[in-house]
Design a protein around this motif. Structure first.
Motif, PDB file in Angstrom:
ATOM      1  N   PHE A 186       0.851  -1.185   0.000  1.00  0.00           N
ATOM      2  CA  PHE A 186       0.000   0.000   0.000  1.00  0.00           C
ATOM      3  C   PHE A 186       0.885   1.232   0.000  1.00  0.00           C
ATOM      4  CE2 PHE A 186       0.749  -1.076   4.412  1.00  0.00           C
ATOM      5  CZ  PHE A 186       0.915   0.134   5.060  1.00  0.00           C
ATOM      6  N   ASN A 187       0.311   2.350  -0.408  1.00  0.00           N
ATOM      7  CA  ASN A 187       1.084   3.590  -0.478  1.00  0.00           C
ATOM      8  C   ASN A 187       0.423   4.674   0.370  1.00  0.00           C
ATOM      9  OD1 ASN A 187      -1.034   4.779  -2.003  1.00  0.00           O
ATOM     10  ND2 ASN A 187      -0.150   3.987  -3.915  1.00  0.00           N
ATOM     11  N   LYS A 188       0.985   5.867   0.293  1.00  0.00           N
ATOM     12  CA  LYS A 188       0.542   6.966   1.149  1.00  0.00           C
ATOM     13  C   LYS A 188      -0.920   7.314   0.901  1.00  0.00           C
ATOM     14  CE  LYS A 188       2.442  11.079   0.562  1.00  0.00           C
ATOM     15  NZ  LYS A 188       1.424  12.150   0.406  1.00  0.00           N
ATOM     16  N   ASP A 189      -1.367   7.236  -0.346  1.00  0.00           N
ATOM     17  CA  ASP A 189      -2.755   7.581  -0.638  1.00  0.00           C
ATOM     18  C   ASP A 189      -3.742   6.648   0.066  1.00  0.00           C
ATOM     19  OD1 ASP A 189      -2.044   9.718  -2.141  1.00  0.00           O
ATOM     20  OD2 ASP A 189      -2.481   8.816  -4.089  1.00  0.00           O
ATOM     21  N   GLN A 190      -3.362   5.380   0.210  1.00  0.00           N
ATOM     22  CA  GLN A 190      -4.255   4.421   0.849  1.00  0.00           C
ATOM     23  C   GLN A 190      -4.301   4.585   2.366  1.00  0.00           C
ATOM     24  OE1 GLN A 190      -2.089   1.432  -1.627  1.00  0.00           O
ATOM     25  NE2 GLN A 190      -4.048   0.349  -1.575  1.00  0.00           N
ATOM     26  N   VAL A 191      -3.376   5.353   2.902  1.00  0.00           N
ATOM     27  CA  VAL A 191      -3.359   5.613   4.340  1.00  0.00           C
ATOM     28  C   VAL A 191      -4.430   6.632   4.722  1.00  0.00           C
ATOM     29  CG1 VAL A 191      -1.950   6.582   6.227  1.00  0.00           C
ATOM     30  CG2 VAL A 191      -0.924   4.999   4.567  1.00  0.00           C
ATOM     31  N   LYS A 192      -4.801   7.494   3.793  1.00  0.00           N
ATOM     32  CA  LYS A 192      -5.672   8.632   4.111  1.00  0.00           C
ATOM     33  C   LYS A 192      -7.020   8.210   4.671  1.00  0.00           C
ATOM     34  CE  LYS A 192      -5.329  10.449   0.005  1.00  0.00           C
ATOM     35  NZ  LYS A 192      -5.434  11.352  -1.149  1.00  0.00           N
ATOM     36  N   ARG A 193      -7.549   7.064   4.218  1.00  0.00           N
ATOM     37  CA  ARG A 193      -8.879   6.669   4.688  1.00  0.00           C
ATOM     38  C   ARG A 193      -8.893   6.258   6.151  1.00  0.00           C
ATOM     39  NH1 ARG A 193     -10.004   1.072   4.770  1.00  0.00           N
ATOM     40  NH2 ARG A 193      -8.477  -0.274   3.715  1.00  0.00           N
ATOM     41  N   PHE A 194      -7.715   6.072   6.738  1.00  0.00           N
ATOM     42  CA  PHE A 194      -7.635   5.728   8.156  1.00  0.00           C
ATOM     43  C   PHE A 194      -7.570   6.971   9.042  1.00  0.00           C
ATOM     44  CE2 PHE A 194      -6.172   2.046   5.845  1.00  0.00           C
ATOM     45  CZ  PHE A 194      -6.761   0.981   6.528  1.00  0.00           C
ATOM     46  N   ILE A 195      -7.573   8.150   8.437  1.00  0.00           N
ATOM     47  CA  ILE A 195      -7.503   9.405   9.190  1.00  0.00           C
ATOM     48  C   ILE A 195      -8.865  10.095   9.127  1.00  0.00           C
ATOM     49  CG2 ILE A 195      -6.279  11.593   9.481  1.00  0.00           C
ATOM     50  CD1 ILE A 195      -4.002  10.383   7.769  1.00  0.00           C
ATOM     51  N   PRO A 196      -9.618  10.128  10.216  1.00  0.00           N
ATOM     52  CA  PRO A 196     -10.931  10.790  10.180  1.00  0.00           C
ATOM     53  C   PRO A 196     -10.791  12.287   9.931  1.00  0.00           C
ATOM     54  CG  PRO A 196     -10.342  10.208  12.424  1.00  0.00           C
ATOM     55  CD  PRO A 196      -9.303   9.585  11.540  1.00  0.00           C
ATOM     56  N   SER A 197     -11.826  12.881   9.382  1.00  0.00           N
ATOM     57  CA  SER A 197     -11.755  14.294   8.997  1.00  0.00           C
ATOM     58  C   SER A 197     -11.452  15.192  10.192  1.00  0.00           C
ATOM     59  CB  SER A 197     -13.065  14.721   8.333  1.00  0.00           C
ATOM     60  OG  SER A 197     -14.163  14.503   9.203  1.00  0.00           O
ATOM     61  N   SER A 198     -11.916  14.815  11.387  1.00  0.00           N
ATOM     62  CA  SER A 198     -11.680  15.654  12.568  1.00  0.00           C
ATOM     63  C   SER A 198     -10.213  15.712  12.963  1.00  0.00           C
ATOM     64  CB  SER A 198     -12.512  15.144  13.747  1.00  0.00           C
ATOM     65  OG  SER A 198     -12.063  13.854  14.150  1.00  0.00           O
ATOM     66  N   ASN A 214      -3.497  18.768   4.262  1.00  0.00           N
ATOM     67  CA  ASN A 214      -3.685  18.976   2.825  1.00  0.00           C
ATOM     68  C   ASN A 214      -2.352  19.024   2.087  1.00  0.00           C
ATOM     69  OD1 ASN A 214      -5.496  19.503   0.555  1.00  0.00           O
ATOM     70  ND2 ASN A 214      -4.562  21.542   0.518  1.00  0.00           N
ATOM     71  N   LEU A 215      -1.380  19.714   2.665  1.00  0.00           N
ATOM     72  CA  LEU A 215      -0.075  19.838   2.003  1.00  0.00           C
ATOM     73  C   LEU A 215       0.642  18.494   1.940  1.00  0.00           C
ATOM     74  CD1 LEU A 215       2.240  21.508   0.792  1.00  0.00           C
ATOM     75  CD2 LEU A 215       3.013  21.958   3.139  1.00  0.00           C
ATOM     76  N   TYR A 216       0.735  17.815   3.073  1.00  0.00           N
ATOM     77  CA  TYR A 216       1.583  16.627   3.146  1.00  0.00           C
ATOM     78  C   TYR A 216       0.884  15.335   2.728  1.00  0.00           C
ATOM     79  CZ  TYR A 216       5.076  19.454   5.532  1.00  0.00           C
ATOM     80  OH  TYR A 216       6.009  20.407   5.838  1.00  0.00           O
ATOM     81  N   MET A 217      -0.418  15.244   2.934  1.00  0.00           N
ATOM     82  CA  MET A 217      -1.114  14.004   2.608  1.00  0.00           C
ATOM     83  C   MET A 217      -1.823  14.059   1.253  1.00  0.00           C
ATOM     84  SD  MET A 217      -0.270  12.163   5.164  1.00  0.00           S
ATOM     85  CE  MET A 217      -1.272  10.710   4.832  1.00  0.00           C
ATOM     86  N   ASN A 270       4.010  14.422  -3.100  1.00  0.00           N
ATOM     87  CA  ASN A 270       4.288  13.003  -3.349  1.00  0.00           C
ATOM     88  C   ASN A 270       3.035  12.137  -3.284  1.00  0.00           C
ATOM     89  OD1 ASN A 270       7.204  13.146  -3.637  1.00  0.00           O
ATOM     90  ND2 ASN A 270       7.249  13.636  -1.457  1.00  0.00           N
ATOM     91  N   LYS A 271       2.038  12.487  -4.081  1.00  0.00           N
ATOM     92  CA  LYS A 271       0.818  11.690  -4.130  1.00  0.00           C
ATOM     93  C   LYS A 271       1.163  10.257  -4.540  1.00  0.00           C
ATOM     94  CE  LYS A 271      -3.057  13.145  -5.730  1.00  0.00           C
ATOM     95  NZ  LYS A 271      -3.838  13.036  -4.488  1.00  0.00           N
ATOM     96  N   GLY A 272       0.606   9.312  -3.821  1.00  0.00           N
ATOM     97  CA  GLY A 272       0.882   7.908  -4.104  1.00  0.00           C
ATOM     98  C   GLY A 272       2.274   7.468  -3.733  1.00  0.00           C
ATOM     99  N   GLY A 273       2.967   8.278  -2.927  1.00  0.00           N
ATOM    100  CA  GLY A 273       4.353   7.977  -2.590  1.00  0.00           C
ATOM    101  C   GLY A 273       4.490   6.935  -1.492  1.00  0.00           C
ATOM    102  N   ASP A 274       5.736   6.659  -1.150  1.00  0.00           N
ATOM    103  CA  ASP A 274       6.069   5.693  -0.111  1.00  0.00           C
ATOM    104  C   ASP A 274       5.488   6.142   1.232  1.00  0.00           C
ATOM    105  OD1 ASP A 274       7.559   4.232   1.936  1.00  0.00           O
ATOM    106  OD2 ASP A 274       8.922   3.654   0.335  1.00  0.00           O
ATOM    107  N   THR A 275       4.975   5.195   1.989  1.00  0.00           N
ATOM    108  CA  THR A 275       4.391   5.514   3.295  1.00  0.00           C
ATOM    109  C   THR A 275       5.417   6.096   4.257  1.00  0.00           C
ATOM    110  OG1 THR A 275       4.756   3.218   3.950  1.00  0.00           O
ATOM    111  CG2 THR A 275       2.582   3.782   3.113  1.00  0.00           C
ATOM    112  N   MET A 276       6.700   5.787   4.047  1.00  0.00           N
ATOM    113  CA  MET A 276       7.715   6.279   4.968  1.00  0.00           C
ATOM    114  C   MET A 276       7.937   7.778   4.841  1.00  0.00           C
ATOM    115  SD  MET A 276       8.734   3.975   7.003  1.00  0.00           S
ATOM    116  CE  MET A 276       7.994   2.356   7.103  1.00  0.00           C
TER     117      MET A 276
END
Length: 376
Positions: A164-176, A183-186, A190-196
């Motif tokens: 999985f990549n960074k884009d797939q991590v976003k759904r685990f972060i609730p909007s609150s 917005n800048l970093y996620m 580096n859209k779709g970049g390495d999770t590290m």
């Protein structure tokens, strides 16, 4: 005594003291028809339960098993053209000694805020660990490695998850919990970049917070009148507390990487690479809360407009909100509830304790005074 016999004792000879281990014993009397005697008497006493001396059990504090290596200076740097070395705190001196090829990095020479300078120098060193020449974190395999400089001439390399990549991590972060840097970093960088990449920002925001407190603690937050862009410098240093909150924000985003790994690549967390990832997370978790908790009393003396209010409200949101519970539970699951909660609540971190050994059953001492065909 546990089904075992201590022997058969007959006649008038006393058998002496017998010792039984356990919680009871049975005496059987066998008599014949030809001899008439007085029977037998038994004197006995029970000792208290004896606790076995504890066997030392290795106790590993979260983060103590991280594999690290020396990464010290190869050349001395004069640092930013805007800051003389006497205006550095110990963290900046450490960073400026380690960073390499400074002349090739225009961004390094352009920062008038020392906290930003620390942040960007952190990135330069991490990049140096991976990209330039024969660096220790370079790899020829399909699994990429990311370098992390831990300060004090210590570094580590972590192998990334592969499914999985960074884009797939976003759904685990609730909007609150998508705070000011989300917005800048996620979304943008580096859209779709390495999770590290997320952890790379986390470590440099930790350096931000640590540098900010040291500047305050060493009396270096007062800007020097002969420095260029003084107004900008004041503005940046006045927002010093925001750097402490930045580390908490990236703790959330980095824990989301862990939650994604549990869901999308569970074998990673069980592997040796995944264990090192968790060890690094523990090190960064400790440094995040320690940095925040050092800044907190300073900020309590200077409550005012943004970002002061966010410094406190964001922290309380993470500590108490329902949306943040999966992140708190992640920390408790891998590092221990007491350890994580004590750090988060600015208390002394709890040290894991070895299990208490079970007591050995009591020892009963048995004296047969007289007997007549007694089997014990």
């Amino acid at each position: 005594a546990g089904g075992a016999s201590l022997g058969k004792f007959c006649g008038s000879t006393l058998p002496g003291m017998q010792t039984v281990r356990g919680d009871g014993f049975t005496v059987r009397l066998y008599a014949d028809a030809g001899v008439e005697g007085a029977g037998f008497a038994v004197d006995y006493e029970c000792s208290a339960a004896v606790t076995q001396p504890p066997t030392p059990v290795p106790v590993n504090t979260p983060g103590s098993q991280l594999n690290t290596f020396y990464h010290g200076p190869t050349q001395r740097s004069s640092g930013s053209q805007y800051w003389r070395r006497e205006h550095y705190n110990s963290q900046l001196r450490d960073l400026s000694d380690v960073v390499r090829d400074v002349s090739a990095n225009n961004w390094y020479r352009s920062h008038t805020s020392r906290t930003t300078l620390a942040h960007e120098t952190c990135h330069a060193i991490d990049n140096d660990l991976e990209q330039r020449g024969s660096r220790p974190c370079r790899t020829t395999s399909s699994r990429s490695k990311t370098g992390f400089y831990l300060t004090n001439n210590e570094a580590t390399c972590i192998t990334s998850p592969s499914r999985f990549n960074k884009d797939q991590v976003k759904r685990f972060i609730p909007s609150s919990l998508r705070w000011g840097r989300y917005n800048l970093y996620m979304e943008q960088i580096n859209k779709g970049g390495d999770t590290m990449l997320v952890l790379g920002e986390w470590t440099c925001y930790i350096v931000d917070g640590e540098t900010a407190f040291e500047l305050y603690d060493e009396g270096l937050l007062v800007e020097q009148g002969n420095l260029r862009n003084l107004k900008r410098g004041y503005e940046d240093e006045a927002r010093v507390l925001d750097h402490g909150l930045g580390a908490v924000e990236f703790l959330i985003y980095s824990y989301a990487v862990g939650l994604a790994a549990e869901d999308l690549e569970p074998t990673y967390l069980r592997s040796a690479d995944g264990q090192q990832f968790l060890e690094l997370m523990a090190v960064f978790t400790r440094r995040t809360w320690e940095s925040y908790c050092r800044l907190k009393p300073v900020m309590e003396l200077t409550r005012g407009p943004y970002p002061t209010s966010k410094f406190f409200s964001g922290y309380e949101q993470f500590r108490t909100s329902r949306d943040a519970r999966p992140f708190r539970d992640f920390g408790a699951r891998y590092f221990g509830r007491a350890w994580f909660d004590n750090l988060m609540n600015c208390a002394a971190p709890a040290t894991p304790t070895p299990p208490t050994p079970a007591p050995i059953p009591g020892v009963e001492n048995l004296s047969l005074i007289a007997n007549n065909g007694v089997t014990v």
